[in-house]
Design an enzyme around this catalytic site. Structure first.
Site: not given
Length: 880
Positions: A127, A267, A269-270, A304, A307, A326
């Site tokens: 991403e 921070g 990532m999902e 996360e 998400h 987000e």
């Protein structure tokens, strides 16, 4: 990276993709120096075929193309062309399978986008547009496909091979190699793809979903961090349970994996089923992590995980809709954390963050709507506005619809759009349909930038017992938007009498009162609300729970603020009243310093602090927030021309005066907060520890050897990182011999822990002492400083330039030159981090003429750099 490549992408120019990808089969032969990737992509035409079929244009960066086959046959060179950032195939058939073989070098990928090396592992970050650095692809969120991934690698170097979905096969290969095959049955865009390979260990647990399915939970880390994962694992289970209870959302794969990575731009990532995390948001032990660290891990783990439905199962049609996932997920993780922690304190913390960073963003040249109109580099819009203001927009929808109405809207959104890539419009429409509301005007929150101002006036008619509240909304001009239409917003309010009693609220024409709290819906530039049946002039309690992300202008008297601070039923309003008092006091002192007048803290302010310290009924966590003065960056936003030196001097005078005048009270409160048992992160005493830290900081501000001795004693006996840093931070800012002793003791103990040493760097970078710039320059040469590591850059360069207003903005301009140098160094290494470091320069017009000129020169120097990355170019150019 010539500047001719810096093309602007506009929301209005969106078109559907010419081709779609139905399935993706990927094979990786993993090696840090040379990884080969074979992708087999099943394409289908997505446009009407005519006499001139459209070419297939695939995105690609930093790739070496080794082979290209269409339906099993090598493609002739005249059928395609490789351009700087794309692979173009002319006139492909309506359905076809394209096989692309590429070569990449993870070890040299310092941008940390695509597949890269971090310590002993290989990992990915795709991403927003990192997948194109792995293979040629339609790297956009509205192209969703089912992925099957085969990983092959050396078993000794990378015994763990992970990707999205469920593991369907694994086995041994010749020459000490092995393989694993992963299949994700859910369609996803390429930005959610992930691979991790390395010498890792894991801890695991099982979670039973609400329908009775068993899910394996796994946290993967390096061996040295095995004992720091329990809190992350517990937080994951709590988040899964909470999402089932609050939103009816159940996890959908057989396994959920989290991997801690030391080198990471974000921070976390999902990625579907395989979340890659910055290690600071996974690793925690009582000795090495603070209470704030534990809370941050819980929040980010939750974010996360949430998400999975708000971002993965339903994703964005295009990157302009980024807040669709987000902003919504920020709201969800804030609600989760509020339920796990203290709801009032969590709300206050979120508002402080929004007002200190996002309000500043809204007021500068980088202001943009929650849904931007254009971008050069999408990474620059992973911003406070898109995330945190976007979360506030979701919260306003919940306030307008009520909790039940909001839940119905969420259910309808999931029902309508599961498996789709959609826009913000579809989300808001689901809310409007479920709640039976017209939210068309509300959409302005997504499309207009800037922070609205509510100017409130009132009138009291004793003869009729009526009280009129008039609210005028306005929003200042922002780049490209000189004029704004009125927003649709909720203003939650109440009325208090002079004894602090909540009054029943009856609007004129409505008859009987309907409780002591109302949601006023503002839709016009100016609106008046008449409350009847009152016996005396009330005090308004406005914007309760910060119901709208606005600036409030109402002429509260000191007596009004004291009443609200001590008697209001809403915790946010109580805290806010104290902050307004502190703001008035500090800004008055700023004016005194600037005018050369004698500056003194008022007796009434000291007495308000004394009342806070003497009130033993206060929740300790709330008391800690109430005792904390507005930060220097927030204070700066209150000035037309920012004077960092005067702000610092005024705030320090308040701190020193409180420490001197209220030393007995501070010592008493500190004694009451003394630990009675060994530290546990879940002991419910984090508020006490925070209060203790604040009391120590006030005592240190007053000066004296006794305070220094107290800090040194706490530093030596502390059994937890919260109390350790609570003692070390004041010492790091103390011009005393104990400073270097304390910093040396801390470093010697924690030199092997990267996360803790980040804190060591930050404490020195944020010291307000005059020699801080020299220390920061020396720390650049420290053996533990690595400019390739984003956390280390943030802990030194970011901490100094973004959190140390008075030293960064030193009139000599040394701080500006330092930051410009580091941005240019980072531009060649990691453009995304370089761009994030540039933010302080964006506010240059808010300062005096001399500082303006110095910052402007640095921006011009940055823009003149040959080969400037588009991330940095966009922000520097907009700032100028």
């Amino acid at each position: 990276m010539s500047q001719c490549r810096h093309q602007t992408i506009h929301q209005k120019d969106y078109t559907v993709p010419d081709y779609l990808v139905e399935t993706v089969e990927l094979e990786f032969d993993l090696d840090p120096g040379e990884t080969r990737v074979v992708s087999r992509l099943s394409f289908i035409c997505n446009h009407e075929r005519g006499a001139s079929p459209r070419p297939l244009v695939l995105d690609g960066e930093e790739l070496t193309l080794l082979s290209l086959k269409l339906d099993g046959a090598e493609l002739a060179p005249e059928r395609y062309r490789v351009e700087e950032e794309s692979l173009v195939i002319d006139a492909p058939p309506e359905r076809f399978v394209l096989e692309v073989t590429t070569k990449i070098n993870p070890a040299t990928n310092t941008a940390l986008s695509g597949l890269y090396a971090s310590g002993p592992m290989l990992c990915t970050q795709c991403e927003a547009e990192g997948f194109r650095r792995i293979t040629y692809f339609l790297d956009r969120p509205d192209v969703m496909a089912v992925y099957t991934v085969t990983l092959r690698g050396d078993k000794a170097a990378c015994p763990v091979l992970l990707s999205n979905g469920n593991l369907v096969e694994k086995g041994e290969l010749p020459d000490g190699r092995h393989y694993a095959v992963w299949h994700d049955p859910f369609k996803k865009p390429s930005y959610l793809f992930a691979v991790v390979a390395g010498d890792l260990v894991h801890i695991s647990d099982r979670f039973t979903t609400m329908s009775g399915r068993e899910v394996t939970l796994e946290i993967y880390v390096e061996e040295r961090n095995r004992d720091k994962c329990e809190h992350a694992l517990l937080s994951l289970a709590n988040a899964m349970r909470w999402d089932e209870e609050k939103f009816g959302r159940e996890y959908d794969l057989d396994v959920y994996m989290v991997v801690a990575v030391d080198d990471f731009n974000m921070g976390a990532m999902e990625n579907k089923g395989l979340n890659v995390f910055n290690s600071r948001y996974v690793l925690a032990s009582p000795e090495s992590a603070t209470d704030d660290d534990y809370q941050a891990i819980e929040e980010v783990i939750g974010h996360e995980y949430f998400h999975n439905w708000t971002g993965n199962r339903i994703t964005c049609r295009d990157w302009f809709q980024l807040s669709l996932k987000e902003g919504l997920t920020i709201f969800r993780d804030q609600e989760f954390s509020a339920d796990m922690q203290s709801r009032p304190v969590k709300r206050i913390a979120d508002v402080k963050s929004l007002r200190s960073a996002q309000f500043a963003e809204d007021a500068g040249p980088l202001a943009h709507p929650v849904r931007p109109e254009s971008y050069v580099e999408i990474n620059n819009f992973y911003s406070m506005t898109v995330y945190h203001k976007g979360g506030e927009v979701i919260r306003m929808i919940e306030t307008l619809l009520g909790r039940e109405g909001f839940r119905k809207g969420m259910d309808l959104y999931f029902e309508r759009h599961d498996g789709q890539a959609v826009r913000v419009d579809e989300f808001v429409q689901a809310m409007a349909d479920a709640g039976g509301r017209d939210l068309s005007q509300f959409m302005l929150w997504y499309d207009q930038a800037g922070t609205p101002v509510l100017t409130v006036t009132d009138a009291w008619d004793a003869g009729s017992g009526s009280y009129t509240l008039t609210v005028k909304q306005s929003c200042p001009p922002t780049p490209g938007q000189p004029e704004k239409k009125p927003f649709h917003m909720p203003l939650v309010m109440g009325l208090l009498d002079r004894e602090g009693n909540e009054l029943p609220l009856a609007l004129a024409g409505e008859g009987a009162p309907s409780g002591t709290q109302r949601v006023l819906e503002l839709t016009r530039e100016t609106e008046s609300f008449v409350f009847t049946g009152l016996s005396s002039r009330p005090v308004p309690s406005l914007n309760r729970n910060f119901s709208a992300p606005v600036k409030l202008d109402y002429p509260y008297s000191d007596d009004d603020l004291t009443l609200l601070m001590t008697r209001d039923s809403d915790p946010f309003v109580r805290w806010e009243a104290g902050q307004v008092q502190a703001l008035k006091q500090i800004m008055g002192l700023v004016a005194d310093f600037q005018a050369g007048r004698d500056a003194r803290v008022s007796e009434s302010f000291i007495e308000s602090f004394r009342r806070l310290l003497d009130d033993d009924r206060q929740d300790r966590a709330f008391l800690a927030e109430a005792l904390t003065l507005p930060g220097e960056s927030y204070l700066a936003e209150q000035m037309e021309v920012i004077d960092p030196s005067a702000i610092h001097a005024a705030r320090e005078l308040v701190r020193a005066t409180v420490g001197e005048r209220l030393s007995a009270e501070l010592l008493r409160v500190r004694q009451k907060c003394a630990p009675a048992a060994p530290y546990r992160p879940d002991d419910g005493l984090s508020g006490c520890r925070r209060v203790n830290t604040i009391c120590l900081s006030y005592l240190m501000a007053a000066g004296g050897q006794d305070a220094i001795d107290m800090n040194m004693a706490q530093l030596r006996r502390s059994d937890n990182m919260t109390d350790t840093l609570g003692a070390l931070a004041p010492l790091a800012g103390c011009a005393c011999p104990e400073r270097d002793e304390a910093l040396g003791l801390f470093y010697d103990k924690w030199r092997g822990d990267r996360g803790v040493i980040d804190k060591w760097f930050s404490l020195q970078a944020t010291s307000r002492l005059p020699d801080t710039m020299d220390r920061v320059l020396a720390l650049l040469e420290h053996p533990d400083f690595d400019i390739r590591n984003p956390n280390r850059v943030r802990s030194l360069v970011g901490a100094f330039s973004q959190a140390n207003q008075v030293r960064f903005h030193d009139a000599s301009g040394r701080g500006y030159r330092f930051l410009g140098d580091q941005i240019l160094r980072l531009n060649a290494i990691n453009p995304q981090i370089a761009a994030r470091m540039l933010t302080p320069f964006s506010r240059w017009r808010r300062f005096d003429a001399a500082r303006q000129e110095l910052m402007k020169k640095e921006l011009e120097r940055i823009l003149a750099e040959p080969g400037l990355a588009r991330d940095v170019y966009e922000l520097a150019e907009k700032s100028l």
